[in-house]
Write a protein that holds these residues in place. Structure first.
Motif, PDB file in Angstrom:
ATOM      1  N   LEU A 106     -47.742 -46.234-133.090  1.00  0.00           N
ATOM      2  CA  LEU A 106     -47.455 -45.242-132.315  1.00  0.00           C
ATOM      3  C   LEU A 106     -45.478 -45.092-132.517  1.00  0.00           C
ATOM      4  O   LEU A 106     -45.769 -46.416-132.358  1.00  0.00           O
ATOM      5  N   LEU A 107     -45.064 -43.930-132.200  1.00  0.00           N
ATOM      6  CA  LEU A 107     -43.841 -44.042-132.034  1.00  0.00           C
ATOM      7  C   LEU A 107     -43.977 -42.969-130.432  1.00  0.00           C
ATOM      8  O   LEU A 107     -44.073 -41.966-130.757  1.00  0.00           O
ATOM      9  N   ARG A 108     -42.819 -43.413-129.804  1.00  0.00           N
ATOM     10  CA  ARG A 108     -43.473 -42.778-128.480  1.00  0.00           C
ATOM     11  C   ARG A 108     -41.334 -42.871-127.187  1.00  0.00           C
ATOM     12  O   ARG A 108     -40.804 -43.183-127.832  1.00  0.00           O
ATOM     13  N   LEU A 109     -41.206 -41.481-126.429  1.00  0.00           N
ATOM     14  CA  LEU A 109     -40.145 -41.706-125.775  1.00  0.00           C
ATOM     15  C   LEU A 109     -40.707 -40.579-125.007  1.00  0.00           C
ATOM     16  O   LEU A 109     -41.645 -39.999-124.353  1.00  0.00           O
ATOM     17  N   MET A 110     -40.033 -40.428-123.990  1.00  0.00           N
ATOM     18  CA  MET A 110     -40.287 -39.541-122.445  1.00  0.00           C
ATOM     19  C   MET A 110     -38.783 -39.046-122.700  1.00  0.00           C
ATOM     20  O   MET A 110     -37.864 -38.824-123.288  1.00  0.00           O
ATOM     21  N   VAL A 111     -38.692 -37.351-122.324  1.00  0.00           N
ATOM     22  CA  VAL A 111     -37.475 -36.040-122.149  1.00  0.00           C
ATOM     23  C   VAL A 111     -37.629 -35.694-120.855  1.00  0.00           C
ATOM     24  O   VAL A 111     -39.106 -35.192-120.642  1.00  0.00           O
ATOM     25  N   PHE A 112     -36.786 -35.448-120.333  1.00  0.00           N
ATOM     26  CA  PHE A 112     -36.696 -34.614-119.425  1.00  0.00           C
ATOM     27  C   PHE A 112     -37.565 -33.174-120.015  1.00  0.00           C
ATOM     28  O   PHE A 112     -36.801 -32.766-120.744  1.00  0.00           O
ATOM     29  N   LYS A 113     -38.276 -32.728-118.820  1.00  0.00           N
ATOM     30  CA  LYS A 113     -38.920 -31.722-118.756  1.00  0.00           C
ATOM     31  C   LYS A 113     -37.654 -30.234-119.715  1.00  0.00           C
ATOM     32  O   LYS A 113     -38.378 -28.964-120.244  1.00  0.00           O
ATOM     33  N   SER A 114     -36.777 -30.086-119.074  1.00  0.00           N
ATOM     34  CA  SER A 114     -35.536 -29.303-119.022  1.00  0.00           C
ATOM     35  C   SER A 114     -35.025 -29.210-120.194  1.00  0.00           C
ATOM     36  O   SER A 114     -34.107 -28.435-121.115  1.00  0.00           O
ATOM     37  N   GLU A 128     -47.837 -33.878-126.125  1.00  0.00           N
ATOM     38  CA  GLU A 128     -47.406 -34.436-125.049  1.00  0.00           C
ATOM     39  C   GLU A 128     -48.317 -35.104-124.110  1.00  0.00           C
ATOM     40  O   GLU A 128     -49.240 -34.007-124.285  1.00  0.00           O
ATOM     41  N   MET A 129     -48.510 -36.175-123.906  1.00  0.00           N
ATOM     42  CA  MET A 129     -49.447 -37.363-123.544  1.00  0.00           C
ATOM     43  C   MET A 129     -49.304 -36.714-121.633  1.00  0.00           C
ATOM     44  O   MET A 129     -50.307 -37.480-121.195  1.00  0.00           O
ATOM     45  N   GLY A 130     -48.820 -36.220-121.460  1.00  0.00           N
ATOM     46  CA  GLY A 130     -48.441 -35.781-119.452  1.00  0.00           C
ATOM     47  C   GLY A 130     -47.235 -35.800-119.220  1.00  0.00           C
ATOM     48  O   GLY A 130     -46.227 -35.789-119.598  1.00  0.00           O
ATOM     49  N   GLU A 131     -47.386 -35.815-117.847  1.00  0.00           N
ATOM     50  CA  GLU A 131     -45.669 -35.579-117.027  1.00  0.00           C
ATOM     51  C   GLU A 131     -45.735 -36.283-115.804  1.00  0.00           C
ATOM     52  O   GLU A 131     -46.412 -36.148-115.101  1.00  0.00           O
ATOM     53  N   ASP A 132     -44.719 -36.074-115.462  1.00  0.00           N
ATOM     54  CA  ASP A 132     -44.693 -36.440-114.101  1.00  0.00           C
ATOM     55  C   ASP A 132     -43.571 -34.846-113.086  1.00  0.00           C
ATOM     56  O   ASP A 132     -42.838 -34.003-114.623  1.00  0.00           O
ATOM     57  N   GLU A 133     -43.381 -35.464-112.177  1.00  0.00           N
ATOM     58  CA  GLU A 133     -41.798 -34.218-111.851  1.00  0.00           C
ATOM     59  C   GLU A 133     -40.557 -33.772-112.783  1.00  0.00           C
ATOM     60  O   GLU A 133     -39.903 -32.998-113.015  1.00  0.00           O
TER      61      GLU A 133
END
Length: 145
Positions: A106-114, A128-133
Motif C-alpha cells: 500500500l501507498l497511504r496518505l492523509m489530506v485535508f478535506k478541503s 478514501e478509507m475514512g475521515e475525521d473533522e
C-alpha cells in the motif's frame, strides 16, 4: 521533463519547512489547528526526506515513513509555479513504484478535506478509507499487492 527524487540533507530543512508552512497554513487556519515548527523539525530526523528536482531545479519535496504494510506520504509539496503540470502525478507514481520495490502492498496518505489535491489523489488511484473533522485517509495498492 526530466524529473528525479534526490535525498534531502539537513541543509534542505529550512526550504522544506517554509514550503510546507506556506502550503498548509490556510488549512491549519480553516480547521483551527496550530502550526508547530518544532514538530516539523523533529519529524525531519526520523522520516525519509526527498527533493523533487527537474534538470537541477528544485521543485518541491516529499517526506515519507513506512510500516510493514505501507509507504506513507507524510508531506508532498511543490512550489506554486510547478503545480498543475504533472509533477505531482509523477511523484505519486514514482512512490508507488518504490513501495512495490520495498514489498509494501500500500501507498497511504492523509489530506485535508478541503485540499484540492484530494482530487489528484483520486485520479491517481487512491481510495478514501475514512475521515475525521479535518483529514481524509487515502490509500492505493501497489504492484506487489
Amino acid at each position: 521533463m526530466r524529473l528525479e527524487l534526490i535525498a534531502a540533507s539537513d541543509n534542505d530543512l529550512t526550504f522544506a519547512r517554509d514550503l510546507t508552512r506556506r502550503a498548509m497554513l490556510p488549512y491549519y487556519r480553516e480547521f483551527d489547528l496550530l502550526w508547530i515548527e518544532q514538530a516539523f523539525d523533529e519529524a525531519w530526523g526520523w522520516r525519509e526526506q526527498w527533493l523533487v528536482v527537474e534538470d537541477g531545479t528544485l521543485l518541491g519535496f516529499c517526506s515519507l515513513s513506512q510500516d510493514r504494510q505501507a509507504l506513507f506520504i507524510r508531506e508532498l509539496h511543490l512550489l506554486p509555479e510547478h503545480r498543475g503540470r504533472g509533477v505531482g502525478s509523477w511523484v505519486l507514481e514514482e512512490l508507488a513504484g518504490w513501495a512495490a520495490l520495498r514489498h509494501l502492498p500500500l501507498l497511504r496518505l492523509m489530506v485535508f478535506k478541503s485540499n484540492p489535491a484530494r482530487q489528484l489523489y483520486l485520479r491517481r488511484g487512491f481510495t478514501e478509507m475514512g475521515e475525521d473533522e479535518c483529514f481524509v485517509r487515502m490509500q492505493r495498492s501497489t504492484d506487489c499487492a
